[in-house]
Write an enzyme that holds these catalytic residues in place. Sequence first.
Site, short mmCIF file in Angstrom:
data_model
loop_
_atom_site.label_atom_id
_atom_site.label_comp_id
_atom_site.label_asym_id
_atom_site.label_seq_id
_atom_site.Cartn_x
_atom_site.Cartn_y
_atom_site.Cartn_z
N HIS A 123 0.82 -1.21 0.00
CA HIS A 123 0.00 0.00 0.00
C HIS A 123 0.85 1.25 0.00
CE1 HIS A 123 0.46 1.76 4.05
NE2 HIS A 123 0.81 0.53 4.40
N CYS A 124 0.21 2.34 -0.35
CA CYS A 124 0.77 3.68 -0.18
C CYS A 124 -0.39 4.54 0.31
CB CYS A 124 1.41 4.20 -1.47
SG CYS A 124 0.39 4.06 -2.95
N ARG A 125 -0.35 5.82 0.10
CA ARG A 125 -1.43 6.66 0.62
C ARG A 125 -2.76 6.36 -0.08
NH1 ARG A 125 -2.88 10.71 3.64
NH2 ARG A 125 -4.18 12.35 2.78
#
Length: 185
Positions: A123-125
Amino acid sequence: MSGSFELSVQDLNDLLSDGSGCYSLPSQPCNEVTPRIYVGNASVAQDIPKLQKLGITHVLNAAEGRSFMHVNTNANFYKDSGITYLGIKANDTQEFNLSAYFERAADFIDQALAQKNGRVLVHCREGYSRSPTLVIAYLMMRQKMDVKSALSIVRQNREIGPNDGFLAQLCQLNDRLAKEGKLKP
């Protein structure tokens, strides 16, 4: 560089957008983009009960940090959940060298998938640029897919839009792997 393997960022952008050049934002917080590999956003990454319900055993945060562009989690955040964590302090900018982390991320994904019931959330933002780039690189490096095939598989299962700098790094990886004979014909 020359050769039939050379791809442009525009070639990849064409695969990501519809016919009119429009891009779609993710419609779900998290998607299984290939068996046992999920791409998602900050909200799902910070929801330990949801991760446990999904059977996630490993979390790779491609946006570790404290700024508004990052997701402020670390190994301590997950320690009581039994989830294994890796954080990469990547910025979602065209200048950021995400390719420096391709090998480390691929090793971590392999570690997750080596477990009988291992599942990994990358994941990231927003789950839109950094994290899908790492999953695409993984598919290229470990499953010997060319960049178009890897990008298409992830895009079929989640709306993504890696920035042009990341797409250029994936093109460079594709050229290198092709020259080394490490892609499926």
